[in-house]
Design a protein around this motif. Sequence first.
Motif, PDB file in Angstrom:
ATOM      1  N   ARG A  73       0.819  -1.209   0.000  1.00  9.01           N
ATOM      2  CA  ARG A  73       0.000   0.000   0.000  1.00  9.01           C
ATOM      3  C   ARG A  73       0.849   1.253   0.000  1.00  9.01           C
ATOM      4  O   ARG A  73       0.534   2.235  -0.692  1.00  9.01           O
ATOM      5  N   ALA A  74       1.923   1.255   0.764  1.00 12.36           N
ATOM      6  CA  ALA A  74       2.793   2.434   0.814  1.00 12.36           C
ATOM      7  C   ALA A  74       3.424   2.703  -0.548  1.00 12.36           C
ATOM      8  O   ALA A  74       3.524   3.862  -0.986  1.00 12.36           O
ATOM      9  N   LEU A  75       3.865   1.654  -1.227  1.00  9.14           N
ATOM     10  CA  LEU A  75       4.484   1.841  -2.541  1.00  9.14           C
ATOM     11  C   LEU A  75       3.474   2.355  -3.559  1.00  9.14           C
ATOM     12  O   LEU A  75       3.788   3.227  -4.384  1.00  9.14           O
ATOM     13  N   LEU A  76       2.244   1.839  -3.509  1.00  9.41           N
ATOM     14  CA  LEU A  76       1.217   2.317  -4.428  1.00  9.41           C
ATOM     15  C   LEU A  76       0.853   3.773  -4.156  1.00  9.41           C
ATOM     16  O   LEU A  76       0.614   4.540  -5.103  1.00  9.41           O
ATOM     17  N   GLU A  77       0.802   4.188  -2.894  1.00  8.50           N
ATOM     18  CA  GLU A  77       0.532   5.591  -2.575  1.00  8.50           C
ATOM     19  C   GLU A  77       1.647   6.493  -3.103  1.00  8.50           C
ATOM     20  O   GLU A  77       1.382   7.562  -3.661  1.00  8.50           O
ATOM     21  N   TRP A  78       2.886   6.072  -2.912  1.00  7.56           N
ATOM     22  CA  TRP A  78       4.000   6.868  -3.443  1.00  7.56           C
ATOM     23  C   TRP A  78       3.911   6.978  -4.962  1.00  7.56           C
ATOM     24  O   TRP A  78       4.100   8.065  -5.523  1.00  7.56           O
ATOM     25  N   TYR A  79       3.603   5.881  -5.620  1.00  5.12           N
ATOM     26  CA  TYR A  79       3.518   5.885  -7.089  1.00  5.12           C
ATOM     27  C   TYR A  79       2.385   6.793  -7.555  1.00  5.12           C
ATOM     28  O   TYR A  79       2.522   7.497  -8.556  1.00  5.12           O
ATOM     29  N   ARG A  80       1.288   6.797  -6.809  1.00  4.97           N
ATOM     30  CA  ARG A  80       0.149   7.627  -7.208  1.00  4.97           C
ATOM     31  C   ARG A  80       0.481   9.107  -7.132  1.00  4.97           C
ATOM     32  O   ARG A  80       0.229   9.849  -8.088  1.00  4.97           O
ATOM     33  N   TRP A  81       1.049   9.541  -6.013  1.00 11.39           N
ATOM     34  CA  TRP A  81       1.242  10.973  -5.796  1.00 11.39           C
ATOM     35  C   TRP A  81       2.517  11.510  -6.418  1.00 11.39           C
ATOM     36  O   TRP A  81       2.576  12.694  -6.759  1.00 11.39           O
ATOM     37  N   GLN A  82       3.522  10.678  -6.581  1.00 13.74           N
ATOM     38  CA  GLN A  82       4.802  11.168  -7.104  1.00 13.74           C
ATOM     39  C   GLN A  82       4.990  10.925  -8.597  1.00 13.74           C
ATOM     40  O   GLN A  82       5.804  11.602  -9.222  1.00 13.74           O
ATOM     41  N   VAL A  83       4.260   9.967  -9.174  1.00 16.51           N
ATOM     42  CA  VAL A  83       4.461   9.632 -10.581  1.00 16.51           C
ATOM     43  C   VAL A  83       3.197   9.877 -11.403  1.00 16.51           C
ATOM     44  O   VAL A  83       3.245  10.579 -12.415  1.00 16.51           O
ATOM     45  N   VAL A  84       2.072   9.306 -10.962  1.00 13.17           N
ATOM     46  CA  VAL A  84       0.853   9.366 -11.778  1.00 13.17           C
ATOM     47  C   VAL A  84       0.180  10.729 -11.699  1.00 13.17           C
ATOM     48  O   VAL A  84      -0.139  11.336 -12.729  1.00 13.17           O
ATOM     49  N   ARG A  85      -0.032  11.248 -10.490  1.00  8.72           N
ATOM     50  CA  ARG A  85      -0.787  12.493 -10.353  1.00  8.72           C
ATOM     51  C   ARG A  85      -0.117  13.675 -11.055  1.00  8.72           C
ATOM     52  O   ARG A  85      -0.821  14.466 -11.717  1.00  8.72           O
ATOM     53  N   PRO A  86       1.212  13.893 -10.976  1.00 13.93           N
ATOM     54  CA  PRO A  86       1.803  15.011 -11.740  1.00 13.93           C
ATOM     55  C   PRO A  86       1.542  14.918 -13.241  1.00 13.93           C
ATOM     56  O   PRO A  86       1.276  15.939 -13.888  1.00 13.93           O
ATOM     57  N   ALA A  87       1.601  13.719 -13.803  1.00 11.16           N
ATOM     58  CA  ALA A  87       1.330  13.583 -15.236  1.00 11.16           C
ATOM     59  C   ALA A  87      -0.122  13.921 -15.564  1.00 11.16           C
ATOM     60  O   ALA A  87      -0.411  14.556 -16.590  1.00 11.16           O
ATOM     61  N   LEU A  88      -1.044  13.536 -14.708  1.00 10.18           N
ATOM     62  CA  LEU A  88      -2.455  13.830 -14.948  1.00 10.18           C
ATOM     63  C   LEU A  88      -2.759  15.312 -14.767  1.00 10.18           C
ATOM     64  O   LEU A  88      -3.583  15.879 -15.495  1.00 10.18           O
ATOM     65  N   LEU A  89      -2.126  15.954 -13.791  1.00  9.65           N
ATOM     66  CA  LEU A  89      -2.334  17.395 -13.613  1.00  9.65           C
ATOM     67  C   LEU A  89      -1.867  18.171 -14.838  1.00  9.65           C
ATOM     68  O   LEU A  89      -2.535  19.117 -15.276  1.00  9.65           O
ATOM     69  N   GLU A  90      -0.749  17.781 -15.399  1.00  8.82           N
ATOM     70  CA  GLU A  90      -0.271  18.448 -16.608  1.00  8.82           C
ATOM     71  C   GLU A  90      -1.222  18.187 -17.771  1.00  8.82           C
ATOM     72  O   GLU A  90      -1.469  19.073 -18.597  1.00  8.82           O
TER      73      GLU A  90
END
Length: 909
Positions: free
Chosen positions: A758-775
Amino acid sequence: MLRPVPDFSSNREQWFEVWGGGAAPSPAVILCAFYPKHGGDTDTWKSIVAHAALCRHRYPRARLILGGDANVHLDYLADHVEPCSCAHCKQSPADREIQQWLVAAGLGAFNPPAPTHVSGTCIDLFIGMRDSPLPVKVLPDFIALSDHRLVMAEVPCQFTAPWAAGYGRVAWTSGPRWDEGLREISGTLSALSESVEAITCAPWLQPPWFGGRASRVPRRAVVNVAAWARDAAYTMVGHAAGATKAIGGKRRLSQTIARRLLNPACFTSHQEFKLEVARAAWGERRRAVHRYLHLREANPGAAERFLSSFFQVRTRFEVRLSDPSTGAALTPSAMVEAVRQDLFARDRNDFEQDPGAEEAMARQGGVGDALTLVIGLVVHAQLRHAQGLHTWWALADGKWAFDVASRHAMLVGVYNAGVRGPDWLILDDVLEVTPPAQCVEPPRGELQLDGVVQEVSLLAAAEESPWPQARRFLRGVLSALSSQADRVAVTERLGAYHVESPQFVDDITTPCPSEGAVRAVLSEEEWSACSRYARRVRARFNYDRGKTAVLPLLDAAPPLLAGAPVVSAKGLLGVLVDSGLTFLPLLHSTLARGRSLFDELLQAAECGGFSIPVAAAQVPPRIESVILYASPLLALAEGAEAALNRLQVEWGRKLLGCNAGPPVRHSVVVAQCGWPLRLGTKFLERALLARARLAVLPLDHPASRAWQASRCLHAPSWVTAVAALAGRLPSPPVQLDRHPACAGEQLEAARAHPARRRALLEWYRWQVVRPALLEYDRQAFRKAASCVLPALRRSFAELCPGPSLPDWNLLGWESSPNFWKHYRLWAVIRMTGCWPLAVLGQGGLPATLSRCGACGASNVAVDHPLVACQATVQHRALLARDGPPMQGAAPEFALQVLFSEGGAQGASV
């Protein structure tokens, strides 16, 4: 007391009960006001006659009276000399049929033979039971320019209207004070009467039957204004003359007493009970608004928790057990004894339990992986289809699922849910099972990745051969087999491994390679897997419609002898799966549920008095989180992202009051509502995270094996569809297992421990996926908001920097509904630069109006009253004094101040 009867009422008939005083067993009078359509409305009359018969059967002693514009011609109401061709003497077939119904029901019209309409017909009727005559008279003059004469009936009825049952705290008194007060304003009343008569007699207000051209709308408006003036005069005179009295107010009751009084047994009718419940609900909602506003100032965190409890669906319910032989409800003590005996009976079950359930839950990923199991099954079927192999899902629905649930899994689940300490120990004692035994397995199936593993491990002769030679050898072996069943059986063994059929509480899904395998699993015959499993653990399977079924996938033909119903779509763990794996039915149901949930939320917010920003802030946690549960599988549905974005725009336009009218750009509406991401973008995020979850599951998890095989085979599947969606992003995120920060020990630790996963998935969501989606959303916003709005002399992007969370200060404002109408007007002008007529119910957003109603200027845009109209100079001065510093500012600067970020405060001026 007058009580409506909503069960019988419609837009063509309204039913009421008039109750007398005391404890009368039935109402004194039952009234029906009707207005059927012209030309013989047989449907409405059939309903009226049927409802009248029901009322007579229910209250045989009540007086039944029906009245209104009947639009039917009864032959016995006209006394004409023959031959006569009027509508009464020469009835239409519909009129004759309606008259027969009335006669058969014992009903009759009591009107005298006098016309009630300007056409000379008698269609305004009073109808009742023929054995109870009713005196009716028709006034000779037409009143208030109506095309109908006034028809009156007198009914003897005695009843008491208690003041305590009425509305308000003040009532009128009787006595000489009324005469004295009205005598003082007799001149005013005479002037009012003369004015009304002069207006109604004006040529421009004459109806067509008196030679004029006025429609019903302006004539009714004049009558309404006259009635309001009369009521206002009487009200002021009554209060000024002291012709009022105070009704004794009820003391405020405690919550316990109030809840006890809201009992249907305490009311004389169901309608009275519903009315009291509605009043109590309104009072609770008003108190909820004030409570929320108070908490916003004192404790914002507590305010959010309070708001969550307000919108949350209540889960309180009452369960009552019944005697299986008589059907009567058991007493509380008998229910407790039945539950106790059932718990001990389960404790004495001798079927096997699973001592390693906790370890199994950790290995499989917990109940949160229900959607992952569905994804794994879908990918498995797609990979088989790519190799020309058919797949059928055998879907078994178990009855009494908790009878066969694992004791250890239940204990682990309730512990994780927060049941700790003595409560958990008591539950452990209750569920303690002796003697310990071996694991009980559900009907086993083979989750098969046929041909995916690029080796033929079961054919020893091909072990050392290169792959092409192995394939040729395999074709030779298969061609030597005589039957299709033998060839399928050999092929199904290639690359197969045994796993338990995925089971979630009472749902068991078994992928089957042939029709015979389906029958071997689902058939009700004693040798099937489900029957043997049921006998072993004393369970049962539900073979009712929509329960246990067969779902042929993709191009698999429906089996002829499956032993269970064949369906084209089936719900599996909250996901609607269709046989073609297009997931378009899932998309349609998601959109429909989103509309329904939003309408409920908006209605609750409006009824409770909450503001538009509060309702907008509740959409992501209360609606989006619900409808996006199965959204990762919508990667296979064509047009899902665009459809979800359109749904979100519908929400925004309803919130801002511009649901009707021309289109408004999607990203602009989302930014104005304070939603940081578009709904379609959140769907992309869920799909990318579901793909990442497959990468961190244990390698022996069925979904993980399907994912690994899909990466080797490169066949069209859900995995490739998600990769295509990721390719739309300006900067596609790196897959989790290929990211430099996640490789090696961290990935292995995540596969072994759920907490690290769960911790790794949370990190991946906020540090990798969410910045790309915001852009991705920022680019869409810049494209949509870059065009200049002529009336505002700038683009929306200059007024609103981009999508972001709402201004939390707006949530603490308490204002009238009129204020929030002004907020909607301001928001629509800010988004479109057009006149916000849609907010006012005019259904449009025109760029200009032909004429200014204040100063007479022509072709005026929406900026005209804000910066240029001569009639609004004083209003602009007040705005400059109370609002931002705009005194003497240029029009461009004034508009920027009014509509830029944070300018909503100008809407209150």
